[in-house]
Design a protein around this motif. Structure first.
Motif, PDB file in Angstrom:
ATOM      1  N   UNK A 153       0.833  -1.212   0.000  1.00  0.00           N
ATOM      2  CA  UNK A 153       0.000   0.000   0.000  1.00  0.00           C
ATOM      3  C   UNK A 153       0.861   1.252   0.000  1.00  0.00           C
ATOM      4  N   UNK A 154       1.881   1.296   0.888  1.00  0.00           N
ATOM      5  CA  UNK A 154       2.742   2.481   0.954  1.00  0.00           C
ATOM      6  C   UNK A 154       3.731   2.522  -0.205  1.00  0.00           C
ATOM      7  N   UNK A 155       4.176   1.364  -0.658  1.00  0.00           N
ATOM      8  CA  UNK A 155       5.119   1.346  -1.785  1.00  0.00           C
ATOM      9  C   UNK A 155       4.496   1.954  -3.035  1.00  0.00           C
ATOM     10  N   UNK A 156       3.184   1.827  -3.169  1.00  0.00           N
ATOM     11  CA  UNK A 156       2.496   2.383  -4.339  1.00  0.00           C
ATOM     12  C   UNK A 156       2.560   3.908  -4.376  1.00  0.00           C
ATOM     13  N   UNK A 183      11.898   9.236  -7.261  1.00  0.00           N
ATOM     14  CA  UNK A 183      12.934   8.645  -6.420  1.00  0.00           C
ATOM     15  C   UNK A 183      14.300   8.778  -7.075  1.00  0.00           C
ATOM     16  N   UNK A 184      14.360   8.525  -8.395  1.00  0.00           N
ATOM     17  CA  UNK A 184      15.638   8.659  -9.097  1.00  0.00           C
ATOM     18  C   UNK A 184      16.097  10.107  -9.146  1.00  0.00           C
ATOM     19  N   UNK A 185      15.141  11.034  -9.276  1.00  0.00           N
ATOM     20  CA  UNK A 185      15.506  12.451  -9.430  1.00  0.00           C
ATOM     21  C   UNK A 185      15.758  13.140  -8.096  1.00  0.00           C
ATOM     22  N   UNK A 186      14.947  12.814  -7.083  1.00  0.00           N
ATOM     23  CA  UNK A 186      15.002  13.557  -5.825  1.00  0.00           C
ATOM     24  C   UNK A 186      15.428  12.724  -4.624  1.00  0.00           C
ATOM     25  N   UNK A 187      15.652  11.454  -4.834  1.00  0.00           N
ATOM     26  CA  UNK A 187      16.092  10.623  -3.719  1.00  0.00           C
ATOM     27  C   UNK A 187      15.016  10.477  -2.657  1.00  0.00           C
ATOM     28  N   UNK A 188      15.381  10.571  -1.372  1.00  0.00           N
ATOM     29  CA  UNK A 188      14.431  10.282  -0.300  1.00  0.00           C
ATOM     30  C   UNK A 188      13.261  11.244  -0.199  1.00  0.00           C
ATOM     31  N   UNK A 189      13.276  12.363  -0.945  1.00  0.00           N
ATOM     32  CA  UNK A 189      12.105  13.238  -0.956  1.00  0.00           C
ATOM     33  C   UNK A 189      10.881  12.500  -1.486  1.00  0.00           C
ATOM     34  N   UNK A 190      11.121  11.403  -2.220  1.00  0.00           N
ATOM     35  CA  UNK A 190      10.005  10.611  -2.747  1.00  0.00           C
ATOM     36  C   UNK A 190       9.223   9.898  -1.650  1.00  0.00           C
ATOM     37  N   UNK A 191       9.768   9.874  -0.440  1.00  0.00           N
ATOM     38  CA  UNK A 191       9.078   9.209   0.663  1.00  0.00           C
ATOM     39  C   UNK A 191       8.277  10.184   1.526  1.00  0.00           C
ATOM     40  N   UNK A 200       5.511  -3.214   9.864  1.00  0.00           N
ATOM     41  CA  UNK A 200       5.576  -2.904   8.435  1.00  0.00           C
ATOM     42  C   UNK A 200       4.617  -3.809   7.663  1.00  0.00           C
ATOM     43  N   UNK A 201       4.614  -5.080   7.981  1.00  0.00           N
ATOM     44  CA  UNK A 201       3.684  -6.017   7.312  1.00  0.00           C
ATOM     45  C   UNK A 201       2.234  -5.589   7.498  1.00  0.00           C
ATOM     46  N   UNK A 202       1.939  -5.008   8.667  1.00  0.00           N
ATOM     47  CA  UNK A 202       0.563  -4.599   8.958  1.00  0.00           C
ATOM     48  C   UNK A 202       0.211  -3.245   8.362  1.00  0.00           C
ATOM     49  N   UNK A 203       1.204  -2.586   7.719  1.00  0.00           N
ATOM     50  CA  UNK A 203       0.913  -1.327   7.042  1.00  0.00           C
ATOM     51  C   UNK A 203       1.222  -0.076   7.832  1.00  0.00           C
ATOM     52  N   UNK A 204       2.090  -0.187   8.858  1.00  0.00           N
ATOM     53  CA  UNK A 204       2.387   0.978   9.694  1.00  0.00           C
ATOM     54  C   UNK A 204       3.307   1.981   9.015  1.00  0.00           C
ATOM     55  N   UNK A 205       4.022   1.592   7.955  1.00  0.00           N
ATOM     56  CA  UNK A 205       4.905   2.527   7.277  1.00  0.00           C
ATOM     57  C   UNK A 205       6.118   1.837   6.701  1.00  0.00           C
ATOM     58  N   UNK A 206       7.168   2.614   6.462  1.00  0.00           N
ATOM     59  CA  UNK A 206       8.403   2.051   5.917  1.00  0.00           C
ATOM     60  C   UNK A 206       9.421   1.873   7.034  1.00  0.00           C
ATOM     61  N   UNK A 207      10.433   1.008   6.780  1.00  0.00           N
ATOM     62  CA  UNK A 207      11.475   0.739   7.762  1.00  0.00           C
ATOM     63  C   UNK A 207      12.691   0.187   7.052  1.00  0.00           C
ATOM     64  N   UNK A 208      13.829   0.282   7.706  1.00  0.00           N
ATOM     65  CA  UNK A 208      15.053  -0.366   7.240  1.00  0.00           C
ATOM     66  C   UNK A 208      15.242  -1.623   8.072  1.00  0.00           C
ATOM     67  N   UNK A 209      15.402  -2.767   7.395  1.00  0.00           N
ATOM     68  CA  UNK A 209      15.525  -4.051   8.079  1.00  0.00           C
ATOM     69  C   UNK A 209      16.649  -4.870   7.452  1.00  0.00           C
ATOM     70  N   UNK A 227       5.597  -7.588   1.968  1.00  0.00           N
ATOM     71  CA  UNK A 227       6.269  -6.289   1.979  1.00  0.00           C
ATOM     72  C   UNK A 227       7.068  -6.156   0.694  1.00  0.00           C
ATOM     73  N   UNK A 228       7.480  -4.929   0.396  1.00  0.00           N
ATOM     74  CA  UNK A 228       8.180  -4.641  -0.864  1.00  0.00           C
ATOM     75  C   UNK A 228       9.454  -3.868  -0.540  1.00  0.00           C
ATOM     76  N   UNK A 229      10.546  -4.209  -1.228  1.00  0.00           N
ATOM     77  CA  UNK A 229      11.778  -3.427  -1.120  1.00  0.00           C
ATOM     78  C   UNK A 229      11.627  -2.190  -1.998  1.00  0.00           C
TER      79      UNK A 229
END
Length: 301
Positions: A170-173, A180-188, A236-245, A259-261
């Motif tokens: 849901x959040x990856x969409x 993301x390629x142009x602005x990096x983490x601003x895409x998040x 993350x699996x439940x849809x709470x947001x993004x994370x680094x794992x 989940x999606x990378x």
């Protein structure tokens, strides 16, 4: 020369402190101080410089330690081999982060239980606290991402851990690949964040490695903070947001599509894990066996 005096001397040399050596040897600090003074009188030379915080060896002290320590360790190995042959139960005290111990270390050591070992585990998330416990004799072996320095510890690289930025589909969409390629983490922008600490340690390290920047004000404060990566994954699996794992932790969820990378950098961020013991302690047979078992298991990780 009295072997007991040499054993105390090597312990002080490795520990850098009369107090710390006393704990490791099971002696009082005055007894350790007295033994070192006796040895110095016998040699006619000072072995340590006394400092406000511990001691540092003199040149003579360093020379004696490097000559004596291997032989003392060899004697310990002989004693340990006799105890091992007698089938004595030996307890190994482990410490490290709960996720890595639970999913990697303890399963790898489980076969040793049938060979006269017992295990006691302490979960520690802070590297400094974990190493302090090792120095004080509370643990025999610790697993940490901090490589210690100094004479007291012996550290061996165990494995590299790859980190992945993940979110539920849901959040990856919401992440535009072109942006993301142009602005990096601003895409998040606007996507909630799940982390293990308010300081965002995993996200900060990932941002630096992949985007060559640090999280800025546009990245929200963590919506969920929980000091266990397994709980972070479930959020993350439940849809709470993004994370680094770490990839090993979330591989099954990635493979199943739960989940999606998000970005997949050409060179993924890595973190090295170390096995750390007190110097000389691998002469203990049960500790050396556990150490070797983990190194062999890590080849498959």
């Amino acid at each position: 020369m009295d072997l007991a005096l040499l054993r105390t001397f090597v312990a002080v040399h490795r520990a850098g402190s009369f107090t710390r050596a006393a704990v490791l040897l099971g002696l009082s600090q005055p007894a350790v101080t007295s033994q070192i003074r006796t040895l110095e009188r016998q040699l006619g030379r000072p072995l340590f410089h006394r400092r406000a915080r511990g001691v540092t060896p003199t040149a003579i002290g360093d020379e004696l330690a490097h000559k004596a320590a291997p032989h003392l360790d060899a004697l310990l190995r002989i004693t340990e081999a006799e105890q091992d042959a007698a089938g004595e139960m030996r307890t190994l005290h482990l410490a490290g982060p709960p996720e890595f111990l639970s999913l990697r270390v303890l399963p790898a050591l489980a076969p040793l239980i049938g060979r006269g070992h017992s295990l006691r585990t302490t979960f520690r998330t802070g590297a400094e606290e974990t190493l302090d416990g090792l120095a004080a004799g509370h643990h025999d072996l610790v697993v940490t991402t901090a490589q210690p320095r100094g004479e007291l510890f012996s550290a061996t690289a165990l494995c590299d851990e790859e980190h992945v930025l993940v979110a539920a589909p849901y959040w990856a969409a919401f992440v535009d690949p072109e942006r993301l390629r142009a602005e990096g983490p601003a895409a998040f922008d606007g996507i909630p964040l799940v982390e293990v600490h308010e300081s965002l340690p995993l996200v900060t390290r990932y941002w630096a490695a992949v985007f060559d920047t640090v999280p800025d004000a546009r990245l929200p404060a963590a919506t969920v903070v929980v000091p266990d990566l397994r709980a972070v994954l479930e959020c993350v699996r439940a849809g709470a947001g993004l994370a680094v794992l770490p990839r090993y932790l979330c591989r099954e969820a990635l493979d199943s599509g739960r989940i999606v990378a998000l970005p997949e950098p050409a060179v993924p961020p890595l973190r090295t894990w170390f096995l750390v013991v007190r110097a000389g302690s691998l002469a203990l047979a049960h500790l050396a066996r556990a150490h070797d078992s983990l190194l062999h298991a890590a080849v498959r990780w």
